[in-house]
Design a protein around this motif. Structure first.
Motif, PDB file in Angstrom:
ATOM      1  N   ASP A  10       0.823  -1.210   0.000  1.00  0.00           N
ATOM      2  CA  ASP A  10       0.000   0.000   0.000  1.00  0.00           C
ATOM      3  C   ASP A  10       0.856   1.258   0.000  1.00  0.00           C
ATOM      4  OD1 ASP A  10      -2.195  -1.576  -0.041  1.00  0.00           O
ATOM      5  OD2 ASP A  10      -2.846  -1.178   2.004  1.00  0.00           O
ATOM      6  N   LEU A  13       2.051   2.392  -3.482  1.00  0.00           N
ATOM      7  CA  LEU A  13       1.021   2.848  -4.422  1.00  0.00           C
ATOM      8  C   LEU A  13       0.864   4.362  -4.413  1.00  0.00           C
ATOM      9  CD1 LEU A  13      -1.753   0.198  -3.734  1.00  0.00           C
ATOM     10  CD2 LEU A  13      -0.153   0.248  -5.621  1.00  0.00           C
ATOM     11  N   GLU A  15      -1.748   7.454  -5.781  1.00  0.00           N
ATOM     12  CA  GLU A  15      -3.152   7.589  -6.167  1.00  0.00           C
ATOM     13  C   GLU A  15      -3.362   8.927  -6.841  1.00  0.00           C
ATOM     14  OE1 GLU A  15      -5.070   8.685  -1.909  1.00  0.00           O
ATOM     15  OE2 GLU A  15      -4.108   6.728  -2.088  1.00  0.00           O
ATOM     16  N   LYS A  70      -7.983  -0.257  -5.146  1.00  0.00           N
ATOM     17  CA  LYS A  70      -7.058  -1.270  -4.621  1.00  0.00           C
ATOM     18  C   LYS A  70      -7.643  -2.672  -4.776  1.00  0.00           C
ATOM     19  CE  LYS A  70      -4.616   1.666  -1.352  1.00  0.00           C
ATOM     20  NZ  LYS A  70      -4.457   2.053   0.043  1.00  0.00           N
ATOM     21  N   MET A  73      -7.260  -4.024  -8.750  1.00  0.00           N
ATOM     22  CA  MET A  73      -5.941  -3.871  -9.379  1.00  0.00           C
ATOM     23  C   MET A  73      -5.737  -4.976 -10.418  1.00  0.00           C
ATOM     24  SD  MET A  73      -3.860  -1.493  -7.347  1.00  0.00           S
ATOM     25  CE  MET A  73      -2.290  -2.004  -7.800  1.00  0.00           C
TER      26      MET A  73
END
Length: 173
Positions: A10, A13, A15, A70, A73
């Motif tokens: 996480d 990632l 965004e 998420k 994906m």
């Protein structure tokens, strides 16, 4: 152990909010306003996700969109030069998009909503053209469908039960 790995994933990632729209629903006492956020999440190494969140507040809508992205994906086949392996056309609803590979140094030539999708997937050189609708949701979903269908030469060879060199040069007689 798996929980730590998930947290680490996480943190990698990034965004990006593609758009925020205000929508309304007419009820007996008037109209109820809410917000829809379309969010793209990716690691820049071929993993990307697309999500939508709906709420009465902007931060909540974005948070819901990130969680949805998420969950949704998928892996994208990207070449070493940061392009796509072959041309492809993605379709979703009335949205159509043509995605073509480009040489090193071209950059991301793409319309508004699909640009963050390519950038967060790790695609650095690509040419795309949106056809049909200009509805951002349908265009970006068409691009995502196109990216899901991409395959590398290794994947195609494995599917056909041969090596890459056999596939391109033919079998030795």
């Amino acid at each position: 152990m798996p929980r730590d790995r998930k947290r680490q994933n996480d943190s990698d990632l990034q965004e990006r909010v593609v758009y925020i729209h205000r929508v309304s629903k007419t009820v007996k006492g008037g109209s109820r306003m809410s917000l829809v956020a379309l969010v793209v999440v990716g690691d820049g190494k071929g993993n990307v996700g697309l999500g939508m969140g709906k709420s009465t507040e902007v931060p909540q809508a974005i948070q819901k969109g990130v969680e949805d992205a998420k969950k949704n994906m998928f892996k994208v086949a990207v070449t070493e030069s940061g392009s796509v392996p072959h041309p492809i056309e993605g379709r979703y609803g009335a949205g159509r998009i043509i995605i073509r590979p480009a040489v090193e140094g071209t950059g991301v030539i793409a319309g508004g909503p699909v640009r963050p999708l390519f950038e967060l997937a790790g695609i650095r050189n690509v040419i795309s053209k949106s056809l049909g609708t200009n509805n951002a949701l349908n265009v970006i979903k068409a691009a995502a469908e196109g990216l899901k269908e991409l395959s590398t030469p290794e994947m195609a060879a494995e599917r056909r039960g041969m090596t890459v060199s056999e596939m391109f040069n033919g079998k030795e007689a």
